[in-house]
Design a protein around this motif. Structure first.
Motif, mmCIF file in Angstrom:
data_model
loop_
_atom_site.group_PDB
_atom_site.id
_atom_site.type_symbol
_atom_site.label_atom_id
_atom_site.label_comp_id
_atom_site.label_asym_id
_atom_site.label_seq_id
_atom_site.Cartn_x
_atom_site.Cartn_y
_atom_site.Cartn_z
ATOM 1 N N GLY A 11 0.806 -1.208 0.000
ATOM 2 C CA GLY A 11 0.000 0.000 0.000
ATOM 3 C C GLY A 11 0.840 1.259 0.000
ATOM 4 N N LEU A 12 1.889 1.274 0.801
ATOM 5 C CA LEU A 12 2.754 2.448 0.852
ATOM 6 C C LEU A 12 3.503 2.649 -0.469
ATOM 7 C CD1 LEU A 12 4.197 2.150 4.477
ATOM 8 C CD2 LEU A 12 2.383 3.670 3.659
ATOM 9 N N GLN B 289 -4.107 9.708 -13.546
ATOM 10 C CA GLN B 289 -3.126 8.923 -12.796
ATOM 11 C C GLN B 289 -3.516 8.837 -11.316
ATOM 12 O OE1 GLN B 289 0.664 10.850 -12.378
ATOM 13 N NE2 GLN B 289 1.734 9.004 -11.689
ATOM 14 N N ILE B 290 -3.886 9.973 -10.737
ATOM 15 C CA ILE B 290 -4.298 10.000 -9.334
ATOM 16 C C ILE B 290 -5.546 9.150 -9.132
ATOM 17 C CG2 ILE B 290 -5.140 11.466 -7.459
ATOM 18 C CD1 ILE B 290 -3.470 13.746 -8.700
ATOM 19 N N ARG C 150 -7.364 2.052 -6.476
ATOM 20 C CA ARG C 150 -6.742 0.803 -6.005
ATOM 21 C C ARG C 150 -7.024 0.561 -4.520
ATOM 22 N NH1 ARG C 150 -2.142 -0.469 -9.230
ATOM 23 N NH2 ARG C 150 -1.779 -2.257 -7.858
ATOM 24 N N PHE C 151 -7.436 1.619 -3.812
ATOM 25 C CA PHE C 151 -7.699 1.498 -2.372
ATOM 26 C C PHE C 151 -9.186 1.302 -2.065
ATOM 27 C CE2 PHE C 151 -3.680 3.862 -2.657
ATOM 28 C CZ PHE C 151 -2.880 3.090 -1.828
ATOM 29 N N LYS C 152 -9.987 1.020 -3.065
ATOM 30 C CA LYS C 152 -11.414 0.776 -2.828
ATOM 31 C C LYS C 152 -11.607 -0.440 -1.922
ATOM 32 C CE LYS C 152 -12.979 0.370 -7.051
ATOM 33 N NZ LYS C 152 -13.896 0.302 -8.213
ATOM 34 N N LEU D 55 -4.342 3.090 5.090
ATOM 35 C CA LEU D 55 -3.760 3.417 3.790
ATOM 36 C C LEU D 55 -4.554 4.513 3.085
ATOM 37 C CD1 LEU D 55 -2.837 -0.191 2.607
ATOM 38 C CD2 LEU D 55 -1.261 1.603 3.360
ATOM 39 N N GLN D 56 -5.873 4.480 3.193
ATOM 40 C CA GLN D 56 -6.675 5.548 2.595
ATOM 41 C C GLN D 56 -6.338 6.891 3.233
ATOM 42 O OE1 GLN D 56 -10.680 4.113 3.113
ATOM 43 N NE2 GLN D 56 -10.639 2.863 1.264
#
Length: 325
Positions: free
Chosen positions: A45-46, A81-82, A88-90, A162-163
């Protein structure tokens, strides 16, 4: 990866000479253990967060919304891109966030809840505040927008951490932090001006013990802001659902506001006020492109939206404020 994330190191330094300083006797070891337990997924995640572009925020609004950057100076390619990285963090459950022209339309309109809470609480300016079970940290940003000196959230769930870090990438303020802990890991700090517990109470197996824990975090005369599911009824009314409530498995006790007021009194809180009661609607909690699985509409009786799919009263949420003795 280092034993200590840089964000934690900065937090340790910030609190070392404050009333929270004694927390450092337990906190670093707890967070090191959490990092070790979650090492592989945390690193992944990082790494994704590290791919987010570094952008200057030409506009920041944390008081009326969570808006970082207007997007007017960001190219469409960069916005895409953002968006791709944040997707990806859904699933994104609490929000919404507006990041450099990108609207993260989360499952919950958490801003509506904040608008119901804010008029009834003490000013947060220059206060040290804690949000128990803060999720991805939406309300932490709103607390910062109200001028809080130190904003701390705790939630042990890695995806939420992570979010939060993904949003903080775009506004790396030092005085807002999410610590991946549960309330059971917190000592009796007795040092906080305001403690928020929103959407957590009904998940606790021992609600009165939970209230004692909340009280132990607050300084004398500090304020508790408690938002939770309630039912209609008198001081003896408490719903103990079966295996599921609105498809949630871990719902234990849903009291009436009168019963909850009585519990708070027994624990030692005073000046207890029920400041808002609101039935959750399918406009406030719903599926979006940022949270694509089932949501409230799927958890209510299709023939009667005043009932859950299991036949219980549909979700009604109350906000209570109280003073620690």
């Amino acid at each position: 990866m280092n034993n200590t994330l840089p964000a934690f190191s900065e937090f340790y330094t910030r609190i070392a000479s404050t009333e929270l300083g004694h927390w450092l006797t337990t906190l670093p070891a707890q967070l090191a253990q959490w990092q070790q337990t979650n090492k592989q997924e945390l690193q992944k995640g990082l790494k994704l967060i590290g791919k987010l572009p570094d952008l200057d925020a030409d506009e920041v609004d944390l008081q009326t919304q969570v808006k970082i950057g207007s997007g007017q100076k960001v190219e469409e390619y960069t916005q895409k891109q953002i968006t791709g990285l944040l997707q990806r963090f859904k699933p994104w459950r609490k929000g919404p966030f507006h990041i450099h022209g990108i609207h993260l339309d989360t499952e919950w309109r958490s801003d509506w809840k904040w608008d119901r809470v804010l008029p009834h609480i003490r000013p947060l300016a220059n206060k040290t505040v804690l949000d128990i079970g803060c999720g991805s940290g939406y309300h932490l940003w709103r607390m910062l927008g109200e001028g809080a000196r130190e904003v701390i959230g705790v939630d042990p769930y890695l995806p939420f951490f992570l979010q939060f870090q993904a949003i903080k990438h775009f506004y790396p303020a030092g005085n807002i932090n999410l610590l991946p802990l549960g309330i059971e890991h917190l000592p009796e700090l007795k040092a906080l001006d305001t403690v928020f517990s929103m959407g957590v109470f009904y998940h606790r197996r021992s609600p009165v013990d939970f209230l004692y824990q909340l009280k132990g975090l607050l300084k004398k005369d500090g304020e508790l802001v408690l938002e939770t599911l309630v039912i209609e009824g008198d001081e003896h009314s408490v719903l103990v659902p079966g295996e599921r409530y609105a498809q949630m498995r871990n719902v234990w006790f849903i009291p009436s506001t009168a019963a909850l007021t009585q519990w708070l009194t027994r624990v030692g809180f005073s000046d207890i006020k029920v400041v808002d009661i609101n039935q959750t609607t399918v406009d406030e909690q719903r599926s979006t492109s940022w949270m694509t699985s089932h949501s409230l509409a799927n958890f209510l009786d299709p023939a009667d939206q005043n009932k859950t799919i299991e036949g219980y009263p549909a979700p009604i949420r109350a906000v209570l404020v109280a003073k620690a003795g």
